[in-house]
Design a protein around this motif. Structure first.
Motif, PDB file in Angstrom:
ATOM      1  N   VAL A  96       0.867  -1.195   0.000  1.00 23.42           N
ATOM      2  CA  VAL A  96       0.000   0.000   0.000  1.00 23.42           C
ATOM      3  C   VAL A  96       0.900   1.241   0.000  1.00 23.42           C
ATOM      4  N   GLU A  97       1.156   1.803  -1.180  1.00 22.30           N
ATOM      5  CA  GLU A  97       2.064   2.954  -1.318  1.00 22.30           C
ATOM      6  C   GLU A  97       1.309   4.276  -1.426  1.00 22.30           C
ATOM      7  N   ASN A  98       0.010   4.187  -1.677  1.00 26.54           N
ATOM      8  CA  ASN A  98      -0.776   5.423  -1.792  1.00 26.54           C
ATOM      9  C   ASN A  98      -0.961   6.009  -0.403  1.00 26.54           C
ATOM     10  N   PRO A  99      -0.489   7.246  -0.186  1.00 31.31           N
ATOM     11  CA  PRO A  99      -0.591   7.838   1.153  1.00 31.31           C
ATOM     12  C   PRO A  99      -2.028   8.113   1.563  1.00 31.31           C
ATOM     13  N   LYS A 100      -2.970   8.107   0.584  1.00 30.77           N
ATOM     14  CA  LYS A 100      -4.368   8.378   0.919  1.00 30.77           C
ATOM     15  C   LYS A 100      -5.092   7.107   1.392  1.00 30.77           C
ATOM     16  N   VAL A 101      -4.399   5.994   1.331  1.00 32.24           N
ATOM     17  CA  VAL A 101      -4.996   4.726   1.719  1.00 32.24           C
ATOM     18  C   VAL A 101      -4.303   4.202   2.976  1.00 32.24           C
ATOM     19  N   GLU A 102      -5.103   3.872   3.989  1.00 33.33           N
ATOM     20  CA  GLU A 102      -4.577   3.380   5.262  1.00 33.33           C
ATOM     21  C   GLU A 102      -4.711   1.846   5.304  1.00 33.33           C
ATOM     22  N   PHE A 103      -3.661   1.150   5.662  1.00 36.45           N
ATOM     23  CA  PHE A 103      -3.674  -0.306   5.824  1.00 36.45           C
ATOM     24  C   PHE A 103      -3.939  -0.619   7.284  1.00 36.45           C
ATOM     25  N   ILE A 104      -5.002  -1.348   7.560  1.00 38.39           N
ATOM     26  CA  ILE A 104      -5.416  -1.651   8.926  1.00 38.39           C
ATOM     27  C   ILE A 104      -5.355  -3.169   9.130  1.00 38.39           C
ATOM     28  N   GLU A 145      -8.411   5.926  -2.159  1.00 37.51           N
ATOM     29  CA  GLU A 145      -8.398   6.620  -0.871  1.00 37.51           C
ATOM     30  C   GLU A 145      -9.287   5.847   0.096  1.00 37.51           C
ATOM     31  N   GLY A 146      -9.054   6.106   1.364  1.00 37.82           N
ATOM     32  CA  GLY A 146      -9.813   5.386   2.381  1.00 37.82           C
ATOM     33  C   GLY A 146      -8.924   4.396   3.119  1.00 37.82           C
ATOM     34  N   HIS A 147      -9.331   3.145   3.178  1.00 40.16           N
ATOM     35  CA  HIS A 147      -8.559   2.166   3.939  1.00 40.16           C
ATOM     36  C   HIS A 147      -8.678   0.768   3.314  1.00 40.16           C
ATOM     37  N   ILE A 148      -7.746  -0.063   3.696  1.00 39.42           N
ATOM     38  CA  ILE A 148      -7.775  -1.499   3.406  1.00 39.42           C
ATOM     39  C   ILE A 148      -7.609  -2.204   4.741  1.00 39.42           C
ATOM     40  N   ARG A 149      -8.672  -2.909   5.165  1.00 44.03           N
ATOM     41  CA  ARG A 149      -8.661  -3.556   6.479  1.00 44.03           C
ATOM     42  C   ARG A 149      -8.578  -5.080   6.279  1.00 44.03           C
ATOM     43  N   VAL A 150      -7.597  -5.707   6.907  1.00 46.05           N
ATOM     44  CA  VAL A 150      -7.382  -7.151   6.833  1.00 46.05           C
ATOM     45  C   VAL A 150      -7.484  -7.730   8.236  1.00 46.05           C
ATOM     46  N   GLY A 151      -8.298  -8.807   8.391  1.00 44.28           N
ATOM     47  CA  GLY A 151      -8.435  -9.401   9.709  1.00 44.28           C
ATOM     48  C   GLY A 151      -8.999 -10.821   9.626  1.00 44.28           C
ATOM     49  N   TYR A 152      -9.201 -11.415  10.803  1.00 42.96           N
ATOM     50  CA  TYR A 152      -9.766 -12.771  10.884  1.00 42.96           C
ATOM     51  C   TYR A 152     -10.400 -12.958  12.239  1.00 42.96           C
ATOM     52  N   ARG A 153     -11.189 -14.009  12.370  1.00 44.49           N
ATOM     53  CA  ARG A 153     -11.806 -14.375  13.647  1.00 44.49           C
ATOM     54  C   ARG A 153     -12.203 -15.862  13.579  1.00 44.49           C
ATOM     55  N   LEU A 154     -12.366 -16.466  14.767  1.00 41.09           N
ATOM     56  CA  LEU A 154     -12.834 -17.848  14.834  1.00 41.09           C
ATOM     57  C   LEU A 154     -14.353 -17.873  14.684  1.00 41.09           C
ATOM     58  N   GLN A 155     -14.822 -18.743  13.800  1.00 40.40           N
ATOM     59  CA  GLN A 155     -16.261 -18.768  13.523  1.00 40.40           C
ATOM     60  C   GLN A 155     -16.652 -20.147  12.988  1.00 40.40           C
ATOM     61  N   ASP A 156     -17.698 -20.768  13.594  1.00 35.73           N
ATOM     62  CA  ASP A 156     -18.255 -22.042  13.108  1.00 35.73           C
ATOM     63  C   ASP A 156     -17.182 -23.123  12.940  1.00 35.73           C
ATOM     64  N   ASN A 157     -16.361 -23.308  14.015  1.00 41.71           N
ATOM     65  CA  ASN A 157     -15.309 -24.339  14.001  1.00 41.71           C
ATOM     66  C   ASN A 157     -14.314 -24.132  12.870  1.00 41.71           C
ATOM     67  N   GLY A 158     -14.053 -22.881  12.570  1.00 37.38           N
ATOM     68  CA  GLY A 158     -13.087 -22.569  11.530  1.00 37.38           C
ATOM     69  C   GLY A 158     -12.588 -21.137  11.670  1.00 37.38           C
ATOM     70  N   ILE A 159     -11.827 -20.706  10.659  1.00 34.89           N
ATOM     71  CA  ILE A 159     -11.271 -19.344  10.638  1.00 34.89           C
ATOM     72  C   ILE A 159     -11.941 -18.579   9.509  1.00 34.89           C
ATOM     73  N   TYR A 160     -12.484 -17.428   9.871  1.00 33.63           N
ATOM     74  CA  TYR A 160     -13.103 -16.532   8.892  1.00 33.63           C
ATOM     75  C   TYR A 160     -12.136 -15.370   8.669  1.00 33.63           C
ATOM     76  N   MET A 161     -11.624 -15.213   7.427  1.00 30.14           N
ATOM     77  CA  MET A 161     -10.679 -14.145   7.069  1.00 30.14           C
ATOM     78  C   MET A 161     -11.341 -13.195   6.088  1.00 30.14           C
ATOM     79  N   TYR A 162     -10.980 -11.920   6.154  1.00 25.41           N
ATOM     80  CA  TYR A 162     -11.625 -10.927   5.295  1.00 25.41           C
ATOM     81  C   TYR A 162     -10.635  -9.836   4.923  1.00 25.41           C
TER      82      TYR A 162
END
Length: 662
Positions: free
Chosen positions: A531-539, A573-590
């Motif tokens: 993410v090199e665009n300064p208008k975009v935040e990586f979360i 512009e804006g953001h790119i949010r990457v995350g995960y959580r445990l859900q339904d006996n598995g891993i949910y990534m987004y």
């Protein structure tokens, strides 16, 4: 005087006593003689009673015969004419001949046999057989006899027994001579005695060589007996072999049986040989055996063909069918003989969906409508399957006529064509997909040409310019551009290699024990640099410090990297949010972005190969299809939630085993 008197008296007394003694002795002798005579008479009478004999007396002068002993004749006797009537006509001349000899004084005794009728009441004759011994009786001084004493011995049973033995002998002789089996007899020491006609013919007795061989050669020295029969202990022996017979042009197959014959004391009396020519039987047996083998092979072939036909008909879901006009029934067979199902015309008509179907109408008058071959394809309810699914059935039939041209039967096949129709439809769809795939591949090749040429041109161009730059800042900027284009080219080549490997060998997974919380942090640290665009935040959203599980971290990284790479391309512009959580006996990534978004109707297509929603954005259109393949291989799910102008959220869920979470 007195003395003489006494002497005379004594002599008279002695004479009287002597007379008395003599009389008594004579009387005793007479008594003993009488007793002996009576005993002899009784013994003779008992003997005659035992022997059932009779004594007749023939008075020549009176021409009458009566019983002296026994009851052969009536009590009043019979005349000579009556006697003649009781003698069998065949024996009468001989009997009269011997009696006349005696009557003429030409002999004193005669012996002859004749048949005698014991029936005196005029009924059906009862013939017996008598042995007659006649003795002529003379008076002193007479030249001719005055009578004849006839002793009759009843030999009826003896004669019957002799006749039976003779008849039996003749039968045995007939059987012996006319038997279809060759019979011969030998002495206990193996010398030839006799052979029947069949044996003589079979063993070539008609020739001198054959006769000399079988009459001169000892049984125990001839084949096959010399090798198999112990002459010291003879037992039953049976063999079937080629016959070694002198003078025979052909060598027959003989069935030979040896049977020892013992007398009533258990001593070996004869050795019998039974021989039968079994050449024709052997040939017939061999031919029969060959026929049996051929029939067995034919039956096996028929069974194999029938089985193969059943397998074939089962495999292609086909049945043979025929119409029984007499019972108005339709019979279905899996093969050619075994009836699997039988329906009446009315029941069979109910399987047709369309009430106006032409085939359905034909069963109202099958002898009229099925006299010509038919072949139709119809939608029907299942005839052989327990399902409510409507089927396509191909129906064919042929009429069968007798030699007079009369329709006697209808035979045909019915085949479930549902899968074939479905395959045709699938083939049609696959053809369309192939055409679309060909079009997409053409687009892909065009894109590849552009996608590969663009970074290569940048790398080559800026590599030439970097030598002309004088300041360090300018060189650093050109080096950064070259690095980005190299990275872009590398990702492009990796995607192409990945999709090629999947097509060739299938997707491979290598799960290991992994702390996914640590792996996620390391992955985000690398992705943040994209993410090199300064208008975009990586979360980054990592809810756990420790998450021990068993998965293929490299494949998960590949999915998240593709999500972030696409987000970087379409987010200004804006953001790119990457995350995960445990859900339904598995891993949910987004991966959530605030980019341009995707139209609803396009969301289902973005995971297909070679799909690019914006041709002006660099990419092969393969990254998301690779992500989909990884999700499906892990028995997981993948998708996107998007709204045009507001952004998109790409998500990925897979089932995993969680060992520790903190």
């Amino acid at each position: 005087m007195s003395t003489l008197y006494y002497i005379l008296l004594i002599l008279l007394l002695m004479a009287f006593i002597g007379i008395i003694i003599f009389n008594r002795i004579i009387k005793q002798r007479i008594q003993r003689a009488s007793e002996r005579c009576n005993n002899t008479k009784n013994m003779m009478q008992q003997a005659m009673n035992v022997c059932e004999n009779a004594v007749l007396y023939y008075d020549i002068s009176k021409k009458k015969i009566w019983n002296l002993y026994g009851h052969l004749l009536p009590e009043e006797g019979v005349s000579t004419e009556e006697w003649k009537e009781h003698v069998h006509q065949e024996d009468l001349p001989d009997a009269l001949y011997w009696l006349h000899l005696l009557m003429e004084g030409k002999g004193k005794s005669a012996e002859f046999r004749f048949h005698w009728n014991f029936e005196y009441g005029g009924g059906r004759p009862r013939w017996g057989y008598l042995h007659n011994i006649s003795v002529a009786e003379y008076e002193e001084g007479q030249e001719l006899p005055i009578g004849i004493i006839n002793t009759m011995i009843d030999e009826t049973e003896i004669k019957k027994q002799q006749d039976r033995e003779k008849e039996l002998t003749e039968k045995y002789k007939l059987v012996f001579e006319q038997s279809i089996i060759g019979l011969s007899f030998y002495t206990p020491d193996g010398k030839f005695l006799d052979a029947n006609q069949h044996m003589r013919k079979l063993c070539n007795f008609d020739t001198k060589e054959g006769y000399e061989f079988f009459t001169n050669v000892n049984l125990f020295e001839a084949s096959p007996f010399r090798d198999h029969v112990n002459k010291e202990h003879i037992e039953e022996f049976w063999v079937c072999a080629k016959g070694d017979i002198p003078g025979q042009n052909s060598i027959p197959y003989l069935e030979i049986r040896l049977l020892p014959i013992y007398d009533k004391d258990g001593k070996l009396a004869y050795i019998s040989i039974a021989t039968r020519d079994v050449s024709e039987e052997r040939d017939m047996y061999l031919q029969s055996k060959l026929n049996d083998i051929q029939i067995q092979k034919a039956n096996e072939e028929i069974h194999r063909y029938e089985t193969e036909l059943q397998y074939m008909m089962e495999a292609i879901d086909m049945r043979a069918w025929r119409i029984n006009y007499a019972e108005r029934k339709v019979q279905f067979m899996k093969g050619l003989s075994k009836i699997e199902k039988e329906l009446s015309f009315e029941e069979y008509e109910s399987y047709f969906i369309d009430d106006h179907d032409e085939i359905k109408k034909k069963f109202t008058d099958p002898e009229k409508y099925f006299k010509q071959p038919i072949s139709v394809l119809r939608k029907m309810r299942p005839v052989f399957h327990s399902t409510d699914e409507i089927q396509w059935n191909q129906i064919n039939s042929l009429p069968i006529y007798d030699d007079k041209g009369k329709l006697v039967a209808t035979f045909g096949i019915i085949r479930n064509m549902t899968k074939f129709i479905q395959v045709q439809e699938q083939l049609k769809q696959e053809t369309q997909r192939a055409n679309e795939s060909g079009r997409l591949k053409s687009v892909f090749l065009a894109n590849m040409t552009h996608e590969i040429r663009t970074p290569l041109n940048a790398i080559v161009g800026f590599s030439d310019l970097i030598q002309m730059m004088t300041t360090l800042e300018d060189k650093r900027e050109l080096t950064h551009v070259i690095h980005n284009n190299c990275d872009m080219l590398l990702r492009l080549i990796n995607d192409i290699m990945a999709i090629s490997a999947m097509d060739a060998n299938g997707l491979t997974m290598k799960p290991t024990d992994t702390d996914f919380a640590v792996t996620f942090n390391e992955m985000c640290q690398s992705l943040a640099q994209r993410v090199e665009n300064p208008k975009v935040e990586f979360i980054k959203e990592n809810p756990y410090h420790t998450l021990l599980t068993h998965l293929d971290a490299g494949r998960i990284t590949q999915v998240i990297t593709n999500f972030v790479t696409n987000a970087v391309k379409y987010t200004q512009e804006g953001h790119i949010r990457v995350g995960y959580r445990l859900q339904d006996n598995g891993i949910y990534m987004y991966c959530e972005d605030t980019g341009v978004g995707i139209p609803k109707e396009q969301c289902s297509k973005v995971f297909d190969r070679f799909v690019k929603l914006n041709d002006y954005v660099q990419g092969t259109g393969l990254g998301l299809s690779i992500c989909k393949a990884i999700a499906e291989h892990c028995n997981g799910k993948i998708g996107v939630d998007s709204e045009v102008g507001k952004g998109s959220t790409f998500w990925f869920w897979i089932p995993v085993e969680i060992k520790e979470v903190n």
